[in-house]
Design a protein around this motif. Structure first.
Motif, PDB file in Angstrom:
ATOM      1  N   PRO A 164       0.836  -1.214   0.000  1.00  0.00           N
ATOM      2  CA  PRO A 164       0.000   0.000   0.000  1.00  0.00           C
ATOM      3  C   PRO A 164       0.867   1.259   0.000  1.00  0.00           C
ATOM      4  CG  PRO A 164      -0.195  -1.182   2.114  1.00  0.00           C
ATOM      5  CD  PRO A 164       0.639  -2.030   1.231  1.00  0.00           C
ATOM      6  N   VAL A 165       0.442   2.244  -0.772  1.00  0.00           N
ATOM      7  CA  VAL A 165       1.126   3.547  -0.779  1.00  0.00           C
ATOM      8  C   VAL A 165       0.177   4.549  -0.124  1.00  0.00           C
ATOM      9  CG1 VAL A 165       2.011   5.400  -2.222  1.00  0.00           C
ATOM     10  CG2 VAL A 165       2.422   3.017  -2.879  1.00  0.00           C
ATOM     11  N   TRP A 166       0.636   5.177   0.926  1.00  0.00           N
ATOM     12  CA  TRP A 166      -0.207   6.148   1.639  1.00  0.00           C
ATOM     13  C   TRP A 166      -0.136   7.492   0.919  1.00  0.00           C
ATOM     14  CZ3 TRP A 166      -2.978   3.794   5.233  1.00  0.00           C
ATOM     15  CH2 TRP A 166      -2.477   2.634   5.799  1.00  0.00           C
ATOM     16  N   HIS A 167      -1.287   8.166   0.882  1.00  0.00           N
ATOM     17  CA  HIS A 167      -1.328   9.483   0.264  1.00  0.00           C
ATOM     18  C   HIS A 167      -1.561  10.488   1.376  1.00  0.00           C
ATOM     19  CE1 HIS A 167      -2.747  12.124  -3.330  1.00  0.00           C
ATOM     20  NE2 HIS A 167      -1.894  12.738  -2.520  1.00  0.00           N
ATOM     21  N   TYR A 168      -0.593  11.349   1.620  1.00  0.00           N
ATOM     22  CA  TYR A 168      -0.667  12.247   2.769  1.00  0.00           C
ATOM     23  C   TYR A 168      -1.863  13.184   2.667  1.00  0.00           C
ATOM     24  CZ  TYR A 168       0.655  15.545   6.391  1.00  0.00           C
ATOM     25  OH  TYR A 168       0.663  16.322   7.509  1.00  0.00           O
ATOM     26  N   SER A 169      -2.627  13.229   3.735  1.00  0.00           N
ATOM     27  CA  SER A 169      -3.677  14.256   3.859  1.00  0.00           C
ATOM     28  C   SER A 169      -3.845  14.502   5.348  1.00  0.00           C
ATOM     29  CB  SER A 169      -4.988  13.713   3.278  1.00  0.00           C
ATOM     30  OG  SER A 169      -5.356  12.582   4.074  1.00  0.00           O
ATOM     31  N   ASP A 170      -4.628  15.504   5.685  1.00  0.00           N
ATOM     32  CA  ASP A 170      -4.743  15.828   7.114  1.00  0.00           C
ATOM     33  C   ASP A 170      -5.103  14.613   7.942  1.00  0.00           C
ATOM     34  OD1 ASP A 170      -5.839  19.287   6.851  1.00  0.00           O
ATOM     35  OD2 ASP A 170      -3.890  18.251   6.825  1.00  0.00           O
ATOM     36  N   GLY A 171      -6.020  13.830   7.396  1.00  0.00           N
ATOM     37  CA  GLY A 171      -6.487  12.676   8.193  1.00  0.00           C
ATOM     38  C   GLY A 171      -5.377  11.676   8.452  1.00  0.00           C
ATOM     39  N   GLN A 172      -4.330  11.713   7.673  1.00  0.00           N
ATOM     40  CA  GLN A 172      -3.293  10.674   7.804  1.00  0.00           C
ATOM     41  C   GLN A 172      -2.098  11.158   8.629  1.00  0.00           C
ATOM     42  OE1 GLN A 172      -3.625   7.713   6.830  1.00  0.00           O
ATOM     43  NE2 GLN A 172      -5.125   7.671   5.193  1.00  0.00           N
ATOM     44  N   LYS A 173      -2.216  12.370   9.177  1.00  0.00           N
ATOM     45  CA  LYS A 173      -1.056  12.993   9.821  1.00  0.00           C
ATOM     46  C   LYS A 173      -0.425  12.066  10.867  1.00  0.00           C
ATOM     47  CE  LYS A 173      -1.665  17.722   9.954  1.00  0.00           C
ATOM     48  NZ  LYS A 173      -2.043  18.997  10.606  1.00  0.00           N
ATOM     49  N   GLU A 174      -1.277  11.595  11.780  1.00  0.00           N
ATOM     50  CA  GLU A 174      -0.738  10.814  12.918  1.00  0.00           C
ATOM     51  C   GLU A 174      -0.047   9.548  12.420  1.00  0.00           C
ATOM     52  OE1 GLU A 174      -1.130  13.811  14.875  1.00  0.00           O
ATOM     53  OE2 GLU A 174      -0.125  12.040  15.719  1.00  0.00           O
ATOM     54  N   ARG A 175      -0.690   8.931  11.372  1.00  0.00           N
ATOM     55  CA  ARG A 175      -0.073   7.693  10.859  1.00  0.00           C
ATOM     56  C   ARG A 175       1.321   7.994  10.307  1.00  0.00           C
ATOM     57  NH1 ARG A 175      -2.496   3.111   8.867  1.00  0.00           N
ATOM     58  NH2 ARG A 175      -4.549   4.115   8.690  1.00  0.00           N
ATOM     59  N   LEU A 176       1.435   9.092   9.528  1.00  0.00           N
ATOM     60  CA  LEU A 176       2.753   9.429   8.953  1.00  0.00           C
ATOM     61  C   LEU A 176       3.752   9.690  10.071  1.00  0.00           C
ATOM     62  CD1 LEU A 176       4.803  10.138   6.776  1.00  0.00           C
ATOM     63  CD2 LEU A 176       3.905  12.465   6.748  1.00  0.00           C
ATOM     64  N   PHE A 177       3.344  10.467  11.050  1.00  0.00           N
ATOM     65  CA  PHE A 177       4.303  10.801  12.114  1.00  0.00           C
ATOM     66  C   PHE A 177       4.745   9.533  12.842  1.00  0.00           C
ATOM     67  CE2 PHE A 177       2.217  15.302  12.388  1.00  0.00           C
ATOM     68  CZ  PHE A 177       2.811  15.619  11.165  1.00  0.00           C
ATOM     69  N   ARG A 178       3.805   8.581  12.954  1.00  0.00           N
ATOM     70  CA  ARG A 178       4.164   7.297  13.609  1.00  0.00           C
ATOM     71  C   ARG A 178       5.190   6.549  12.734  1.00  0.00           C
ATOM     72  NH1 ARG A 178      -0.680   5.761  14.197  1.00  0.00           N
ATOM     73  NH2 ARG A 178      -0.767   4.085  12.619  1.00  0.00           N
ATOM     74  N   HIS A 179       4.943   6.582  11.432  1.00  0.00           N
ATOM     75  CA  HIS A 179       5.870   5.896  10.504  1.00  0.00           C
ATOM     76  C   HIS A 179       7.254   6.548  10.514  1.00  0.00           C
ATOM     77  CE1 HIS A 179       2.436   3.936   7.959  1.00  0.00           C
ATOM     78  NE2 HIS A 179       2.593   3.379   9.161  1.00  0.00           N
ATOM     79  N   LEU A 180       7.289   7.845  10.734  1.00  0.00           N
ATOM     80  CA  LEU A 180       8.606   8.523  10.802  1.00  0.00           C
ATOM     81  C   LEU A 180       9.345   8.051  12.063  1.00  0.00           C
ATOM     82  CD1 LEU A 180       7.800  12.227   9.792  1.00  0.00           C
ATOM     83  CD2 LEU A 180       8.844  10.440   8.388  1.00  0.00           C
TER      84      LEU A 180
END
Ligand SMILES: NC(=O)C1=CN([C@@H]2O[C@H](COP(=O)(O)OP(=O)(O)OC[C@H]3O[C@@H](n4cnc5c(N)ncnc54)[C@H](O)[C@@H]3O)[C@@H](O)[C@H]2O)[C@H](O)CC1
Ligand SMILES: [K+]
Length: 513
Positions: free
Chosen positions: A103-119
């Protein structure tokens, strides 16, 4: 190795793709593969990575990196940050491939927390947001993503081509830029890798070959700038073996050392000897003669007749003895004095051998710009300003000089038909024909009084040894930086004597690699 602007890189890219016929996606695959290889060198076992890809070809490189990591068994969180409709065609090819892997995530406001967790959970973060196509400060949401990445201490950050947010040509950072541990750039380094603040955030720089056509050296496409490496002057890197008379090794005349700045000429003279000059003559005001005699043994001592400082008549002394010298350096500890304009003007006119102007000789030039015209056409002249002296020479400010180092150096060199050595972290050498060399060596150990005097002596010494200026100047600047690196990683505890010993070492050991 060339140093290129974004425009020059795009032209080389275009030429390779359109004129030579190598498809862009082959270059992209090679670029991404090169980044992945650098990661595998540092992390041989599969880990977790987070890949941040923008819509342009920099992002395209990122998809290639992601695929290679996945192929090696890495866990990869892939993030697309941009608008799909703006995705470049080549990037789209590799984006589609990645979508079939995971899966490729597409950054949007709703995905912020997930991205920060992945970082936070990543061992490695790949910054493939922006490269040479960056225009201005990072636009939302990239600025927020980069800010968050910079606040995440754990991951090893690898920037593709450039840390996102750094201007490829100036190194400027308008609002945010990735702070990388490693930057992998393609085919040639860019100015932005060596100009501050970009130079401060790129971490270690690796240059990877990706298949760009290299035949341009023989065409007008040849980029104007080079990185300073021993390959540029290797024929002079080895000390000459033949046992010849000391006169063969040239005679440098260093003029300066006025009121209380005697050490400046002594340091320049010592550095000149360590770089191999056969003779060094130091000329100081009469009043300093005895003090100088107490300080030096191997330098010949001259003095201008006259008062405490150089008086206008003293340049006459120059006439009957000038043929002795194969190079002249004016400036270390020279000071300012009544009649300085006439004195320097006469000297600039009389000296037919290569002439290095440093320190107060530059300040006198800045105060009397008509002096630039006193040099005979074709007479080799080297100006060695630090940023403050450069600002005075061009009627600007130090801050202005620092944000366009290579431009101002090149403009002055073209205008005056002289070599300009603009000192600083990554010294820029501009040739009278418009070519430029950027010097990558150096250390904070050089940031101390006397370091400039040493460089003046080193340049003067190689010129006195009749090494052509286009070789002597880059070589002296490179070795001066190397000596600083050997003397120590910081300025603590380093004295000029340590630098002098290091100069002797690098002069006898630097061989081309
Ligand atoms: N020969 C080579 O060096 C190769 C380089 N490759 C890679 O290609 C990039 C340059 O690609 P390009 O598409 O020209 O530009 P970028 O990807 O850097 O960015 C364009 C992209 O970003 C948007 N954008 C521009 N400025 C901003 C900003 N301030 N904030 C937000 N977004 C911005 C713009 O709208 C575009 O969408 C090079 O660096 C290499 O990595 C090739 O892959 C291989 C050959
Ligand atoms: K990048």
């Amino acid at each position: 190795m060339y140093l290129v602007t974004a425009r020059e890189m795009r032209e080389l890219d275009r030429y390779t793709i359109e004129e030579i016929g190598l498809p862009g996606i082959v270059l992209m695959e090679n670029a991404g593969r090169a980044v992945a290889e650098e990661i595998f060198l540092r992390f041989p076992k599969p880990k977790t990575a987070t890949v941040l890809a923008g819509a342009g070809n920099n992002g395209g490189d990122g998809w290639v990196v992601a695929r290679h990591l996945l192929d090696r068994g890495w866990k990869v969180h892939m993030w697309f940050i941009g608008s799909k409709e703006k995705m470049s065609a080549d990037a789209g090819v590799f984006y589609q491939v990645c979508c079939r892997y995971a899966p490729v995530w597409h950054y949007s406001d709703g995905q912020k927390e997930r991205l920060f967790r992945h970082l936070a959970e990543a061992t490695v973060v790949v910054d493939a947001l922006l490269g040479t196509g960056t225009r201005g400060g990072l636009r939302p949401p990239m600025d927020e993503v980069v800010r968050r990445l910079n606040q995440t201490p754990s991951p090893f950050v690898v920037s593709v081509d450039l840390p996102s947010g750094v201007d490829a040509d100036t190194g400027a950072i308008e609002n945010e830029a990735v702070r990388a541990d490693l930057t992998v750039t393609f085919q040639y380094p860019k100015w932005g890798h060596y100009l501050r603040p970009g130079a401060n955030v790129r971490g270690k720089l690796k240059v990877a070959e990706i298949g760009i056509f290299s035949g341009h050296e023989k065409t007008e496409r040849e980029p104007r700038a080079q990185l300073n490496t021993p390959c540029l002057w290797q024929e002079y890197a080895q000390p000459r073996q033949e046992w010849a008379h000391k006169g063969t090794y040239g005679h440098l005349h260093v003029i300066g050392g006025a009121g209380g700045m005697l050490g400046a000429v002594v340091m320049a003279g010592e550095a000149a000897y360590r770089m191999g000059a056969g003779y060094v003559t130091l000329t100081v005001p009469e009043s300093e003669r005895l003090a100088l005699a107490a300080k030096v043994t191997q330098q010949l001592i001259w003095s201008w007749p006259g008062q405490e400082v150089f008086d206008a008549g003293s340049a006459d002394v120059w006439k009957e003895k000038r043929e002795r010298f194969s190079a002249v350096a004016v400036g270390p500890g020279l000071g300012r004095f009544a009649g300085e304009e006439q004195w320097l003007g006469q000297l600039m006119e009389e000296v037919e051998v290569p002439l290095v102007l440093d320190a107060d000789a530059l300040n006198i030039l800045a105060a009397h710009p008509s002096l630039f015209r006193r040099r005979k056409k074709g007479a080799v002249t080297i100006l060695t300003p630090h940023p403050g002296e450069m600002a005075r020479l061009i009627g600007s400010s130090t801050a202005e000089v620092e944000v366009q180092r290579h431009q101002v150096a090149r403009q002055l060199a073209l205008k005056t038909d002289m070599f300009v050595v603009l000192k600083g972290r990554y010294t820029v050498i501009a040739f009278p024909d418009g070519k430029q060399v950027l010097n990558p060596t150096g250390s904070p150990a050089l940031a101390k009084a006397g370091s400039g005097d040493l460089l003046t002596g080193m340049i003067g010494s190689l010129l006195a040894q009749r090494i052509p200026a286009e070789k002597a100047v880059p070589m002296a600047v490179y070795l001066h930086g190397k000596a600083g690196e050997i003397a120590g990683p910081s300025s603590h505890g380093v004295m000029v004597d340590d630098l002098l010993r290091a100069i002797a070492r690098v002069r006898s050991t630097t061989v081309p690699y």
